[in-house]
Write a protein that holds these residues in place. Structure first.
Motif, PDB file in Angstrom:
ATOM      1  N   CYS A 200      43.354  15.326   9.900  1.00 41.94           N
ATOM      2  CA  CYS A 200      43.877  13.958   9.963  1.00 41.94           C
ATOM      3  C   CYS A 200      42.798  12.965   9.526  1.00 41.94           C
ATOM      4  O   CYS A 200      41.732  12.892  10.149  1.00 41.94           O
TER       5      CYS A 200
ATOM      6  N   ARG B 170      49.172  18.597  23.294  1.00 39.95           N
ATOM      7  CA  ARG B 170      49.409  17.837  22.068  1.00 39.95           C
ATOM      8  C   ARG B 170      48.774  18.522  20.858  1.00 39.95           C
ATOM      9  O   ARG B 170      47.760  19.221  20.983  1.00 39.95           O
ATOM     10  N   HIS B 171      49.367  18.301  19.706  1.00 38.82           N
ATOM     11  CA  HIS B 171      48.832  18.869  18.468  1.00 38.82           C
ATOM     12  C   HIS B 171      47.685  18.003  17.955  1.00 38.82           C
ATOM     13  O   HIS B 171      47.822  16.788  17.828  1.00 38.82           O
ATOM     14  N   VAL B 172      46.574  18.599  17.668  1.00 38.11           N
ATOM     15  CA  VAL B 172      45.424  17.907  17.091  1.00 38.11           C
ATOM     16  C   VAL B 172      45.196  18.463  15.697  1.00 38.11           C
ATOM     17  O   VAL B 172      44.931  19.659  15.532  1.00 38.11           O
ATOM     18  N   ASP B 173      45.338  17.610  14.697  1.00 37.57           N
ATOM     19  CA  ASP B 173      45.210  18.018  13.297  1.00 37.57           C
ATOM     20  C   ASP B 173      43.755  17.835  12.854  1.00 37.57           C
ATOM     21  O   ASP B 173      43.274  16.701  12.755  1.00 37.57           O
TER      22      ASP B 173
ATOM     23  N   TYR C 238      49.125   2.450  15.064  1.00 32.84           N
ATOM     24  CA  TYR C 238      48.381   3.441  15.829  1.00 32.84           C
ATOM     25  C   TYR C 238      47.452   2.820  16.862  1.00 32.84           C
ATOM     26  O   TYR C 238      47.005   1.678  16.721  1.00 32.84           O
TER      27      TYR C 238
ATOM     28  N   ASN D 174      43.255  11.592  14.366  1.00 33.93           N
ATOM     29  CA  ASN D 174      44.289  11.847  15.384  1.00 33.93           C
ATOM     30  C   ASN D 174      44.498  10.692  16.356  1.00 33.93           C
ATOM     31  O   ASN D 174      44.368  10.852  17.578  1.00 33.93           O
TER      32      ASN D 174
END
Length: 202
Positions: free
Chosen positions: A86, A80-83, A112, A90
């Motif tokens: 954010c 998964r992409h972890v920003d 969320y 995230n």
């Protein structure tokens, strides 16, 4: 699994079976999709895998809820992409508000799941974008909806708490909004009302 979570998951399963029957009979246009892959993933909050083992996507005119693709398997979760930027840290996106959106627009502001505390909350898209662009903003305004994902779906998506969800996220004006034929504007609320699971007039 604790007793309360197990009880609520059983309730979710029963409600989904009822809603499928009523939707098949009346054709409100609500979305109820069968579950896809849902491999247990270590590190996810309690109940996530179990909930999305019961459905893949739910929704009507006001909201859409869906299994996040990154929860389908351990590999998907690892990839998964972890920003790092954010402003919400995230969280897991499990749904969205789409009040007034055209039919071909899937999502608006997000609903969320906090991966640390396990609570479900709403964040307005404009507030999110502002916080993302202004790194000096320390707190992003959010609205807590439920203490955990199982309670959220049992009470606020599939039960008597759905009008409260509408009011908390969209506003009181949308709770009992009707069209010229006297039907609720939201196909999901029409389905819940016909099934006896919630009422906009309560």
């Amino acid at each position: 699994m604790d007793e309360e979570r197990g009880r609520r998951l059983t309730a979710i399963r029963s409600k989904l079976e009822l809603l499928k029957r009523v939707e098949a009979e009346h054709g409100f246009g609500a979305i109820i999709e069968e579950p896809g892959e849902a491999e247990p993933v270590p590190g996810l909050p309690a109940g996530v895998t179990e909930v999305f083992g019961l459905f893949r996507r739910l929704g009507g005119d006001y909201f859409r809820f869906a299994q996040p693709p990154e929860t389908a398997s351990r590999r998907a979760w690892a990839d998964r992409h972890v920003d790092p930027h954010c402003p919400l840290g995230n969280p897991l996106s499990i749904g969205c508000e789409r009040y007034g959106a055209p039919g071909d627009i899937e999502c608006g502001s997000g609903i969320y799941l906090d991966l640390r505390d396990g609570d479900v909350y709403f964040c307005d898209g404009d507030d999110y974008v502002f916080a993302y662009k202004h790194v000096d903003v320390e707190v992003v305004e959010t609205t807590e909806l439920a203490p955990d994902i199982v309670t959220f779906f049992d009470v606020h998506v599939l039960g008597e708490g759905y009008p409260q969800l509408i009011e908390s996220v969209i506003g009181r004006h949308a709770v009992n909004r009707r069209d010229r034929k006297g039907r609720h504007r939201d196909s999901w609320m029409r389905l819940l009302e016909k099934s006896g699971l919630a009422s906009a007039d309560a």
